[in-house]
Design a protein around this motif. Structure first.
Motif, PDB file in Angstrom:
ATOM      1  N   THR A   1       0.845  -1.198   0.000  1.00 39.47           N
ATOM      2  CA  THR A   1       0.000   0.000   0.000  1.00 39.47           C
ATOM      3  C   THR A   1       0.877   1.243   0.000  1.00 39.47           C
ATOM      4  O   THR A   1       2.023   1.229   0.458  1.00 39.47           O
ATOM      5  N   VAL A   2       0.297   2.305  -0.514  1.00 44.01           N
ATOM      6  CA  VAL A   2       0.946   3.619  -0.487  1.00 44.01           C
ATOM      7  C   VAL A   2       0.242   4.469   0.561  1.00 44.01           C
ATOM      8  O   VAL A   2      -0.968   4.714   0.436  1.00 44.01           O
ATOM      9  N   PRO A   3       0.930   4.882   1.606  1.00 43.28           N
ATOM     10  CA  PRO A   3       0.264   5.675   2.643  1.00 43.28           C
ATOM     11  C   PRO A   3      -0.149   7.036   2.108  1.00 43.28           C
ATOM     12  O   PRO A   3       0.428   7.555   1.144  1.00 43.28           O
ATOM     13  N   ALA A   4      -1.158   7.609   2.739  1.00 43.47           N
ATOM     14  CA  ALA A   4      -1.582   8.961   2.357  1.00 43.47           C
ATOM     15  C   ALA A   4      -0.420   9.918   2.580  1.00 43.47           C
ATOM     16  O   ALA A   4       0.310   9.829   3.567  1.00 43.47           O
ATOM     17  N   GLY A   5      -0.235  10.824   1.625  1.00 42.00           N
ATOM     18  CA  GLY A   5       0.871  11.775   1.743  1.00 42.00           C
ATOM     19  C   GLY A   5       1.324  12.269   0.390  1.00 42.00           C
ATOM     20  O   GLY A   5       0.629  12.110  -0.625  1.00 42.00           O
ATOM     21  N   ARG A   6       2.517  12.852   0.382  1.00 42.01           N
ATOM     22  CA  ARG A   6       3.113  13.442  -0.826  1.00 42.01           C
ATOM     23  C   ARG A   6       4.348  12.630  -1.188  1.00 42.01           C
ATOM     24  O   ARG A   6       5.251  12.484  -0.362  1.00 42.01           O
ATOM     25  N   HIS A   7       4.401  12.144  -2.425  1.00 38.18           N
ATOM     26  CA  HIS A   7       5.468  11.238  -2.838  1.00 38.18           C
ATOM     27  C   HIS A   7       6.068  11.706  -4.170  1.00 38.18           C
ATOM     28  O   HIS A   7       5.346  12.219  -5.027  1.00 38.18           O
ATOM     29  N   VAL A   8       7.363  11.481  -4.324  1.00 37.86           N
ATOM     30  CA  VAL A   8       8.078  11.936  -5.528  1.00 37.86           C
ATOM     31  C   VAL A   8       8.692  10.740  -6.241  1.00 37.86           C
ATOM     32  O   VAL A   8       9.306   9.864  -5.603  1.00 37.86           O
ATOM     33  N   PHE A   9       8.538  10.716  -7.562  1.00 39.96           N
ATOM     34  CA  PHE A   9       9.174   9.733  -8.432  1.00 39.96           C
ATOM     35  C   PHE A   9      10.056  10.509  -9.412  1.00 39.96           C
ATOM     36  O   PHE A   9       9.611  11.534  -9.953  1.00 39.96           O
ATOM     37  N   ALA A  10      11.268  10.023  -9.660  1.00 41.73           N
ATOM     38  CA  ALA A  10      12.210  10.773 -10.499  1.00 41.73           C
ATOM     39  C   ALA A  10      12.791   9.892 -11.590  1.00 41.73           C
ATOM     40  O   ALA A  10      13.152   8.732 -11.345  1.00 41.73           O
ATOM     41  N   THR A  11      12.865  10.440 -12.800  1.00 43.48           N
ATOM     42  CA  THR A  11      13.569   9.799 -13.907  1.00 43.48           C
ATOM     43  C   THR A  11      14.834  10.589 -14.196  1.00 43.48           C
ATOM     44  O   THR A  11      14.821  11.825 -14.158  1.00 43.48           O
ATOM     45  N   GLN A  12      15.928   9.886 -14.484  1.00 41.04           N
ATOM     46  CA  GLN A  12      17.203  10.530 -14.759  1.00 41.04           C
ATOM     47  C   GLN A  12      17.724  10.047 -16.109  1.00 41.04           C
ATOM     48  O   GLN A  12      17.593   8.870 -16.448  1.00 41.04           O
ATOM     49  N   TYR A  13      18.333  10.963 -16.857  1.00 44.84           N
ATOM     50  CA  TYR A  13      18.768  10.595 -18.202  1.00 44.84           C
ATOM     51  C   TYR A  13      19.798  11.593 -18.735  1.00 44.84           C
ATOM     52  O   TYR A  13      19.805  12.772 -18.374  1.00 44.84           O
ATOM     53  N   ASN A  14      20.673  11.074 -19.592  1.00 44.21           N
ATOM     54  CA  ASN A  14      21.586  11.932 -20.349  1.00 44.21           C
ATOM     55  C   ASN A  14      20.861  12.431 -21.592  1.00 44.21           C
ATOM     56  O   ASN A  14      19.856  11.843 -22.030  1.00 44.21           O
ATOM     57  N   HIS A  15      21.387  13.511 -22.187  1.00 40.67           N
ATOM     58  CA  HIS A  15      20.826  14.000 -23.446  1.00 40.67           C
ATOM     59  C   HIS A  15      21.905  14.744 -24.221  1.00 40.67           C
ATOM     60  O   HIS A  15      22.997  15.003 -23.689  1.00 40.67           O
ATOM     61  N   ALA A  16      21.610  15.072 -25.459  1.00 44.45           N
ATOM     62  CA  ALA A  16      22.578  15.786 -26.297  1.00 44.45           C
ATOM     63  C   ALA A  16      22.949  17.111 -25.640  1.00 44.45           C
ATOM     64  O   ALA A  16      22.124  17.738 -24.969  1.00 44.45           O
ATOM     65  N   PRO A  17      24.211  17.560 -25.827  1.00 43.04           N
ATOM     66  CA  PRO A  17      24.651  18.816 -25.190  1.00 43.04           C
ATOM     67  C   PRO A  17      23.756  19.991 -25.569  1.00 43.04           C
ATOM     68  O   PRO A  17      23.282  20.104 -26.701  1.00 43.04           O
ATOM     69  N   GLY A  18      23.517  20.860 -24.600  1.00 48.65           N
ATOM     70  CA  GLY A  18      22.704  22.047 -24.835  1.00 48.65           C
ATOM     71  C   GLY A  18      21.410  21.995 -24.046  1.00 48.65           C
ATOM     72  O   GLY A  18      21.080  20.998 -23.391  1.00 48.65           O
TER      73      GLY A  18
END
Length: 232
Positions: A187-204
Motif C-alpha cells: 500500500t501507499v500511505p496517504a501523503g506526498r510522494h516523488v518519483f524521479a527519472t534521470q537521463y543523459n541527453h545531447a549537449p545544450g
C-alpha cells in the motif's frame, strides 16, 4: 582704576594665541553653521538664492544619480546571476497540449510534473509528485521522456520504498519509457510522494515539451480507478 587698566594691557601683550585651538573653534563653528543652515528658511530671491538653488539641485542630481547607479548595479547582478544559473542548461518549458489527457487531480489523487533545477547541459532529471489523501492499494505511473537526441536513462528513484514497486525502463523509438507498478499486497500511505527519472541527453538546453506522465490509482477502501497526468 588706572592700575587695573595697566595690568590688563600687560596681560594682553603677554598673551600668545593658541593657533590650533582657534582653528578648531572655527571648524566647529563652520560645522554648526552648516547644520543650522540646513534647517533655516530658504532664500527665494537674489543671486545667493540662485547659487544656493543650483547647489541644492546639483546635490539632488548627484544623489539621484547614485541611487539610479545602485539600482542598475543591483539589476545587473540579478541578470548576471540568472545568466550564470542558466549556463547550467536550465530552461523554462511548457507542458504539451493536454487535449484528451487526464488532468492533474482526480478524487483523492493529485499530481505535478517538473524538470529538476539541478539539471544541466548534458543530464536532466524529471520529477513527478503524487499526493494522495487516502491510502492506495494500487498505483501505476508511466513517464515518457521524448527522444530529443542522445536521451539515455541513467536511473530512477522514489521517496517510497523501492521494494514496494516493480520498476522498468525501456525504449519505444521516439521516447524512453519509465514505469512504476505497486506490488500486490503493498500500500501507499496517504501523503506526498516523488518519483524521479534521470537521463543523459545531447549537449545544450533540452526542450521538455514532448515529455508526458500518466498515473492510475485505486484506494485501499475500494475507490477508483483515479487517473492523473500531464507534462513538465
Amino acid at each position: 582704576m588706572n592700575d587695573v587698566s595697566g595690568k590688563l594691557r600687560e596681560a594682553a601683550q603677554a598673551h600668545e594665541p593658541d593657533r590650533e585651538r582657534m582653528l578648531a573653534r572655527v571648524r566647529r563653528g563652520m560645522a554648526t553653521a552648516g547644520a543650522d543652515a540646513s534647517d533655516a528658511p530658504r532664500i527665494t530671491h537674489g543671486p545667493r538664492a540662485r547659487q544656493r538653488t543650483r547647489a541644492l539641485s546639483w546635490g539632488r542630481v548627484t544623489l539621484a544619480t547614485l541611487a539610479v547607479g545602485a539600482t542598475l548595479v543591483a539589476g545587473a547582478f540579478t541578470v548576471a546571476s540568472a545568466q550564470k544559473d542558466g549556463g547550467r542548461g536550465r530552461q523554462v518549458v511548457t507542458a504539451p497540449d493536454g487535449t484528451g489527457a487526464p488532468g492533474t487531480e482526480s478524487g483523492p489523487l493529485w499530481s505535478d510534473g517538473s524538470v529538476d533545477p539541478h539539471s544541466n547541459t548534458y543530464w536532466a532529471q524529471s520529477n513527478i509528485t503524487l499526493q494522495n489523501g487516502e491510502p492506495l492499494a494500487a498505483l501505476t505511473l508511466e513517464v515518457r521522456i521524448a527522444q530529443t537526441g542522445g536521451v539515455a536513462t541513467t536511473g530512477t528513484w522514489q521517496t517510497l520504498p523501492g521494494d514496494d514497486f516493480e520498476v522498468t525502463v525501456g525504449g519505444s523509438g521516439d521516447a524512453v519509457v519509465y514505469r512504476w507498478k505497486l506490488k500486490a499486497g503493498r500500500t501507499v500511505p496517504a501523503g506526498r510522494h516523488v518519483f524521479a527519472t534521470q537521463y543523459n541527453h545531447a549537449p545544450g538546453g533540452r526542450d521538455a515539451g514532448g515529455d508526458t506522465y500518466a498515473s492510475t490509482a485505486a484506494t485501499a477502501a475500494g475507490g477508483g480507478p483515479y487517473e492523473v497526468g500531464g507534462g513538465f
